[in-house]
Write a protein that holds these residues in place. Structure first.
Motif, PDB file in Angstrom:
ATOM      1  N   GLU A 240       0.768  -1.176  -0.122  1.00 21.46           N
ATOM      2  CA  GLU A 240       0.134  -0.111   0.107  1.00 21.46           C
ATOM      3  C   GLU A 240       0.850   1.191  -0.010  1.00 21.46           C
ATOM      4  O   GLU A 240       0.270   2.255  -0.002  1.00 21.46           O
ATOM      5  N   GLN A 241       2.093   1.157  -0.013  1.00 21.02           N
ATOM      6  CA  GLN A 241       3.131   2.220   0.160  1.00 21.02           C
ATOM      7  C   GLN A 241       3.225   3.024  -1.138  1.00 21.02           C
ATOM      8  O   GLN A 241       3.127   2.364  -2.217  1.00 21.02           O
ATOM      9  N   THR A 242       3.360   4.179  -1.262  1.00 21.62           N
ATOM     10  CA  THR A 242       3.798   5.053  -2.491  1.00 21.62           C
ATOM     11  C   THR A 242       5.450   5.294  -2.166  1.00 21.62           C
ATOM     12  O   THR A 242       5.765   5.637  -0.905  1.00 21.62           O
ATOM     13  N   VAL A 243       5.888   5.575  -3.295  1.00 16.35           N
ATOM     14  CA  VAL A 243       7.348   5.882  -3.431  1.00 16.35           C
ATOM     15  C   VAL A 243       7.355   7.112  -4.346  1.00 16.35           C
ATOM     16  O   VAL A 243       7.298   7.039  -5.562  1.00 16.35           O
ATOM     17  N   THR A 244       8.009   8.198  -3.743  1.00 15.94           N
ATOM     18  CA  THR A 244       7.947   9.523  -4.435  1.00 15.94           C
ATOM     19  C   THR A 244       9.656   9.539  -4.460  1.00 15.94           C
ATOM     20  O   THR A 244      10.116   9.783  -3.555  1.00 15.94           O
ATOM     21  N   THR A 245      10.073  10.026  -5.695  1.00 15.74           N
ATOM     22  CA  THR A 245      11.594  10.550  -5.623  1.00 15.74           C
ATOM     23  C   THR A 245      11.553  12.084  -5.730  1.00 15.74           C
ATOM     24  O   THR A 245      10.834  12.924  -6.307  1.00 15.74           O
ATOM     25  N   THR A 246      12.667  12.448  -4.724  1.00 15.04           N
ATOM     26  CA  THR A 246      12.783  13.979  -4.830  1.00 15.04           C
ATOM     27  C   THR A 246      14.159  14.336  -4.571  1.00 15.04           C
ATOM     28  O   THR A 246      15.119  13.221  -4.685  1.00 15.04           O
ATOM     29  N   VAL A 247      14.758  15.425  -4.213  1.00 19.48           N
ATOM     30  CA  VAL A 247      16.087  15.838  -4.159  1.00 19.48           C
ATOM     31  C   VAL A 247      16.227  16.246  -2.695  1.00 19.48           C
ATOM     32  O   VAL A 247      15.670  16.939  -2.043  1.00 19.48           O
ATOM     33  N   CYS A 248      17.265  15.887  -1.735  1.00 17.72           N
ATOM     34  CA  CYS A 248      17.702  16.017  -0.697  1.00 17.72           C
ATOM     35  C   CYS A 248      17.701  17.387  -0.436  1.00 17.72           C
ATOM     36  O   CYS A 248      18.511  18.040  -1.139  1.00 17.72           O
ATOM     37  N   PRO A 249      17.003  17.989   0.713  1.00 19.39           N
ATOM     38  CA  PRO A 249      17.453  19.527   0.776  1.00 19.39           C
ATOM     39  C   PRO A 249      18.242  20.020   1.559  1.00 19.39           C
ATOM     40  O   PRO A 249      18.529  21.279   1.724  1.00 19.39           O
ATOM     41  N   TYR A 250      19.022  19.080   2.322  1.00 24.22           N
ATOM     42  CA  TYR A 250      20.095  19.492   3.402  1.00 24.22           C
ATOM     43  C   TYR A 250      21.376  20.077   2.519  1.00 24.22           C
ATOM     44  O   TYR A 250      22.160  21.024   3.443  1.00 24.22           O
ATOM     45  N   CYS A 251      21.709  19.821   1.661  1.00 26.45           N
ATOM     46  CA  CYS A 251      23.154  20.480   1.009  1.00 26.45           C
ATOM     47  C   CYS A 251      22.929  20.385  -0.718  1.00 26.45           C
ATOM     48  O   CYS A 251      21.952  20.265  -1.245  1.00 26.45           O
ATOM     49  N   GLY A 252      23.924  20.960  -1.445  1.00 24.85           N
ATOM     50  CA  GLY A 252      23.879  21.040  -2.600  1.00 24.85           C
ATOM     51  C   GLY A 252      24.503  20.094  -3.642  1.00 24.85           C
ATOM     52  O   GLY A 252      24.678  20.311  -4.581  1.00 24.85           O
ATOM     53  N   VAL A 253      24.528  19.097  -2.923  1.00 22.16           N
ATOM     54  CA  VAL A 253      25.113  17.770  -3.733  1.00 22.16           C
ATOM     55  C   VAL A 253      24.146  17.191  -4.847  1.00 22.16           C
ATOM     56  O   VAL A 253      24.464  16.711  -5.851  1.00 22.16           O
ATOM     57  N   GLY A 254      22.788  17.135  -4.388  1.00 21.92           N
ATOM     58  CA  GLY A 254      21.669  16.873  -5.287  1.00 21.92           C
ATOM     59  C   GLY A 254      21.608  15.329  -5.116  1.00 21.92           C
ATOM     60  O   GLY A 254      21.152  14.653  -6.244  1.00 21.92           O
ATOM     61  N   CYS A 255      21.791  14.914  -3.839  1.00 15.54           N
ATOM     62  CA  CYS A 255      21.310  13.293  -3.700  1.00 15.54           C
ATOM     63  C   CYS A 255      19.832  13.174  -3.985  1.00 15.54           C
ATOM     64  O   CYS A 255      18.897  14.018  -3.536  1.00 15.54           O
TER      65      CYS A 255
END
Length: 299
Positions: A240-255
């Protein structure tokens, strides 16, 4: 390019590619447990072995390089018997209940782990995941002594009763990625187990809580504490889980982050293995720093 034959089918692969890669080019589903796309093969589980013409022993497909003129069988009687026995030994000595591929593999090779006797009760020694076979009062041999779950921090738990000693967590924590060297294999033989230095509690060890060991663990021996608690409460509903891809907000590396959401709540965070920045790896903030998203209510 090199050309070889697998199960009677010719295939051409780049020099240096493994037999496993060649099998996948042909769409042949070769079972693996200790293999990881982002790690150097450790050849630990031996589930992927194949029969190579001219070789005295079966060879691990995950690490054996393809060579011109090779003739390989991936589903011969010898291969199936070997895989069946390996799976039976693993399933009789560790808990594979949270290993996603285990039910399919056990069924595919008609594995019967119960042939090796019942599993032993939990060990009073917290630091040992297995101490070998011993004889139960009824005369039957119990294959394994299990350790209780280690819950000594707020982020993840260690359930070494599920550990198959695939070395993936050691490699991810060591020189292949994190270079923290917080864990390694201690002991030998039946006493071999994953351990911190001097069996130190995790908060006092060299662990930096990146969680990259969790990302590569194939059996759930290492697990988000949030997932562990939901499973304990019988409320973990992965379908039942959904998986959403986003960019980590903590630094500028862009993980890139994959947010696993259940009941409108983030329950764990992963990162794609094929992302050119992370290769599945994250830091403590990216993997565990999501609680602020769920800080609801208050003034």
């Amino acid at each position: 390019m090199v050309e070889l034959e697998i199960d009677g089918q010719p295939v051409r692969v780049f020099e240096g590619e493994t037999l496993l890669g060649a099998c996948r080019r042909l769409g042949i589903d070769t079972p693996t447990l200790c293999y990881g796309e982002t790690l150097t093969p450790a050849n630990a589980c031996r589930v992927c072995v194949v029969e190579l013409e001219g070789s005295r022993v079966l060879v691990p497909a995950c690490s054996r390089k393809a060579e011109d003129g090779m003739k390989v069988q991936t589903d011969s009687e010898r291969v199936r018997l070997s895989r069946k026995l390996v799976l039976e030994l693993l399933a009789s000595s560790v808990d594979l209940s949270t290993t996603p591929v285990a039910p399919d593999y056990l069924g595919r090779y008609d594995a019967e782990p119960e042939r090796f006797g019942p599993q032993a009760p939990p060990s009073p020694d917290r630091d040992r995941a297995r101490t070998g076979a011993h004889v139960e009062p009824d005369g039957q041999t119990a294959a394994t002594v299990h350790a209780p779950v280690k819950v000594d921090n707020e982020l993840y738990v260690r359930d070494y009763a599920k550990c198959i000693l695939c070395y993936k967590c050691v490699d991810a924590c060591g020189e292949q990625y994190q270079n923290s060297f917080a864990i390694h294999v201690a002991g030998r033989g039946f006493d071999a187990r994953i351990s911190t230095e001097y069996v130190t509690e995790l908060p006092e060890s060299a662990c930096v809580y990146c969680g990259n060991c969790i990302a590569v663990c194939p059996t759930g021996a290492l697990m988000f504490r949030s997932e562990h608690e939901l499973r304990e409460a019988e409320e973990w509903r992965e379908d039942e889980q959904t998986v959403t891809t986003t960019v980590c907000p903590y630094c500028g590396v862009g993980c890139n982050l994959e947010l696993h959401v259940q009941d409108n709540t983030i329950v764990k965070v992963t990162s794609p293995d094929d992302h050119d920045v992370t290769r599945g790896n994250l830091c403590i903030k990216g993997r565990f720093g999501f609680q602020h998203v769920q800080a609801r209510g208050g003034s």
